[in-house]
Design a protein around this motif. Sequence first.
Motif, PDB file in Angstrom:
ATOM      1  N   ARG A  25       0.822  -1.208   0.000  1.00  0.00           N
ATOM      2  CA  ARG A  25       0.000   0.000   0.000  1.00  0.00           C
ATOM      3  C   ARG A  25       0.858   1.261   0.000  1.00  0.00           C
ATOM      4  O   ARG A  25       0.571   2.232  -0.713  1.00  0.00           O
ATOM      5  N   GLU A  28       2.343   1.684  -3.502  1.00  0.00           N
ATOM      6  CA  GLU A  28       1.326   2.178  -4.433  1.00  0.00           C
ATOM      7  C   GLU A  28       0.997   3.642  -4.188  1.00  0.00           C
ATOM      8  O   GLU A  28       0.795   4.406  -5.134  1.00  0.00           O
ATOM      9  N   THR A  29       0.958   4.046  -2.922  1.00  0.00           N
ATOM     10  CA  THR A  29       0.665   5.440  -2.590  1.00  0.00           C
ATOM     11  C   THR A  29       1.765   6.364  -3.099  1.00  0.00           C
ATOM     12  O   THR A  29       1.494   7.404  -3.704  1.00  0.00           O
TER      13      THR A  29
END
Length: 68
Positions: A25, A28-29
């Motif tokens: 995550r 991806e951020t």
Amino acid sequence: MFSLANSYQAFAEDGTLTDPGLQQRLTETVTAFLSLVEADVRYVCLERRWYEFLGDRTEATITQRAEA
């Protein structure tokens, strides 16, 4: 935005997150943020269209960017 509870326990010795889901995550951020920055820098015409969509005046924004 990325929040990390108990961050003092979340990192391994090599600097990665111990939870693979959180690591993915975070990756991806950051990737999405870098894509957004690149679009802001390279595609001024998209900025103009976005501001026109919102109803704001674009001349000052575009002029300031061109001078920078």
